[in-house]
Enzyme design. Structure first.
Site, PDB file in Angstrom:
ATOM      1  N   SER A 188       0.827  -1.211   0.000  1.00 32.87           N
ATOM      2  CA  SER A 188       0.000   0.000   0.000  1.00 32.87           C
ATOM      3  C   SER A 188       0.863   1.264   0.000  1.00 32.87           C
ATOM      4  O   SER A 188       0.348   2.361  -0.191  1.00 32.87           O
ATOM      5  CB  SER A 188      -0.967  -0.009   1.184  1.00 32.87           C
ATOM      6  OG  SER A 188      -0.267  -0.022   2.402  1.00 32.87           O
ATOM      7  N   HIS A 189       2.144   1.137   0.239  1.00 31.79           N
ATOM      8  CA  HIS A 189       3.049   2.284   0.160  1.00 31.79           C
ATOM      9  C   HIS A 189       4.152   2.104  -0.875  1.00 31.79           C
ATOM     10  O   HIS A 189       5.122   2.845  -0.880  1.00 31.79           O
ATOM     11  CB  HIS A 189       3.665   2.584   1.538  1.00 31.79           C
ATOM     12  CG  HIS A 189       2.657   3.035   2.526  1.00 31.79           C
ATOM     13  ND1 HIS A 189       2.284   2.281   3.603  1.00 31.79           N
ATOM     14  CD2 HIS A 189       1.903   4.165   2.585  1.00 31.79           C
ATOM     15  CE1 HIS A 189       1.361   2.931   4.295  1.00 31.79           C
ATOM     16  NE2 HIS A 189       1.109   4.064   3.708  1.00 31.79           N
ATOM     17  N   ASP A 203      -4.872   0.265   1.789  1.00 34.33           N
ATOM     18  CA  ASP A 203      -5.401  -1.101   1.747  1.00 34.33           C
ATOM     19  C   ASP A 203      -6.880  -1.105   1.378  1.00 34.33           C
ATOM     20  O   ASP A 203      -7.347  -2.001   0.666  1.00 34.33           O
ATOM     21  CB  ASP A 203      -5.182  -1.795   3.092  1.00 34.33           C
ATOM     22  CG  ASP A 203      -3.727  -2.226   3.274  1.00 34.33           C
ATOM     23  OD1 ASP A 203      -3.044  -2.456   2.259  1.00 34.33           O
ATOM     24  OD2 ASP A 203      -3.279  -2.329   4.432  1.00 34.33           O
TER      25      ASP A 203
END
Lengths: 347, 347
Positions: free
Chosen positions: B52-53, B193
């Site tokens: 997610s990053h 997410d």
């Protein structure tokens, strides 16, 4: 001493309760200043409705002091290990008197540098954390406090108690109002509340803890008897509990919850661990509007529909208690009077 | 550039991915140092499995930079407002380059005083928090980092988004091993997410968030469309989220999540808020055994049955990726190459 009674419950003023509790601490062998500080702390918890840290704790305080497990006459020492970093050795006393002994110095450190890290070890903390933070938030500082608690928490997926209840507290000034302070165990429930539920024959929410075989349970008696409480909030709460133990025990040089050895003191229960506090002056560097900014944030949350805020109920109960007296059960009052003359409380 | 492929997925080395991402940041207008730091950060997240990053964020980085919402050439400024207290103004840049610009000074502050409080404002944080903490934990310091995230969280009982995802990260050295670092949103789920789940058509656990009428939901599309995510862990998680906003926005002098005004930048989404970091040297004052004490605590937890620990899986994925390359989908790789030459990614 009791101001009035209605059926099984009486009302007592804060000052009278504090004086009664002080007599109990003195009788149990505490020094004058220690008795003053602990009586004030415990009476304040009862006044504010924090029952798990109020007079419910007094028999435990007495036992921990009378058996010599905790030294009620300890003389704490401190060392400034940096301009913003104070280490305190509580010398086996309660944490609060050791903190109080150096409170002026801590205030000076924050005034001088904008930051204070206070690491306390060889200390017993048996109460709520907000009482240490509140006076600092009242004069404009934010504060964080963590303490390694009694060893009653089973890690997620585990079968054995390793962690303490490991509370986290945070205090912030709020423009035009009392400070906002939260103070909660990183366990699903504090051990005090679990013990109160067990005594009252009440169930707790399923999954609050596990039995001695690691199975989820809703029975506080079973959880207390060889089982243990789980951290709150799944793996996130478990990580926070671990953080507390690293900060309040490893960093302070104190003991972990699981290392506290009660051998020779079977009735004692105050965890000899450590406490870490961090204070910051949010105005440092010209940020003068801080407390009004916090007020604005709370306004936005209220406007979005949030109705309850941390510490709100405590201030309400406090105001009522200061006006009308602190309500306590007549039987509890009699037990306190018995403790003050050195007798055993009625069972 | 791709080291090998198997079906729809290829493997790329960390160095090659970092170089590709740097080209994208440069193309989007970032300065050389900014591009270096953000490319390293984003490639490290992808390498460690923090999807997610990772590269998932690259189109967002480009949009935020190209529209001018974030200044990729910002020159941050800093002021020591106390011996242990540094305030940084990111000047509308990303937080990481502003932190990196003063990292040597922060290290000197900790070495000199044992404590550093770092307050960053006018900053955009669009990534994980562990990358800033890890280098400090590797040399023996504990670190705490909090950031006010994008405004996607509804307070408990509320009907409207006010809070950010408001992550908390904590890092500690561990004797004989990699640092232990946790890094999680105080929301039930990170917005990244949630967006990934929405894109994949997956449901999320019931109660992760609410719909636009404040009703609990398990549909990430509905939660993202006028509803919001709830804090994790009930009122305790909500209190922590509030604490993050007080520390990372009010204390730094930055904006709250709900105050960020994207008017004129409809496609931008990096929250211009603030970040607070606290570093402590746990060895200060003679506590030399610290990291081995943490190792002992982890041993006790393992022995009690805890099997997973924060950051463990990240290090495993990192080791595999450094040996065999970072697995990414061929389509994602093509989109990155398109971004590097200034094209739009395929939809």
């Amino acid at each position: 001493m009791a101001h009035g009674s209605s059926g099984d419950s009486i009302k007592i003023s804060f000052e009278d309760l504090r004086a009664l509790l002080k007599r109990i601490f003195l009788k149990a062998g505490a020094a004058q200043t220690v008795a003053d500080i602990l009586a004030d702390n415990c009476a304040a918890c009862e006044r504010d409705g924090c029952h798990s840290h109020g007079i419910f704790r007094m028999p435990g305080y007495v036992t921990n002091l009378e058996t010599g497990w905790v030294d009620g006459r300890a003389v704490p020492t401190a060392q400034e290990v940096g301009p913003s970093f104070l280490r305190i050795d509580a010398r086996n006393g309660f944490a609060q008197p050791s903190f109080e002994a150096f409170r002026p110095q801590i205030g000076q450190i924050i005034e001088a540098t904008g930051v204070a890290v206070v690491a306390i070890n060889n200390s017993h903390h048996f109460s709520a954390l907000w009482p240490e933070l509140e006076p600092f938030a009242q004069v404009g500082f934010v504060g964080i406090s963590v303490v390694t608690g009694g060893c009653v928490v089973v890690p997620p997926g585990g079968r054995k108690r390793v962690l303490g209840t490991n509370p986290i507290a945070f205090a912030t000034p709020v423009g035009g109002s009392d400070p906002l302070i939260f103070d909660f165990a990183t366990s699903n429930m504090s051990h005090g509340d679990l013990t109160i539920a067990a005594g009252a024959g009440r169930k707790v929410p399923y999954g609050t803890g596990v039995d001695r075989h690691g199975r989820l349970s809703d029975d506080p008696v079973v959880i207390n008897d060889g089982g243990g409480i789980l951290p709150f909030g799944g793996h996130k709460g478990a990580a926070l509990s671990l953080m507390v133990e690293v900060l309040a025990s490893a960093l302070t040089g104190g003991k972990f919850a699981a290392e506290v050895d009660f051998t020779g003191y079977p009735e004692a229960n105050a965890p000899k661990t450590g406490q870490l506090l961090i204070f910051i002056d949010p105005r440092r560097g010209g940020n003068v509007g801080f407390s009004n900014r916090v007020r604005d944030l709370l306004e936005m949350l209220r406007h979005a529909g949030q109705e309850r805020f941390p510490s709100q109920q405590r201030y309400q109960r406090r105001a009522a208690a200061m006006k009308d007296g602190i309500p306590i059960r007549a039987a509890d009052f009699e037990n306190l009077e018995a403790l003050a003359i050195g007798g055993s409380p009625a069972r």
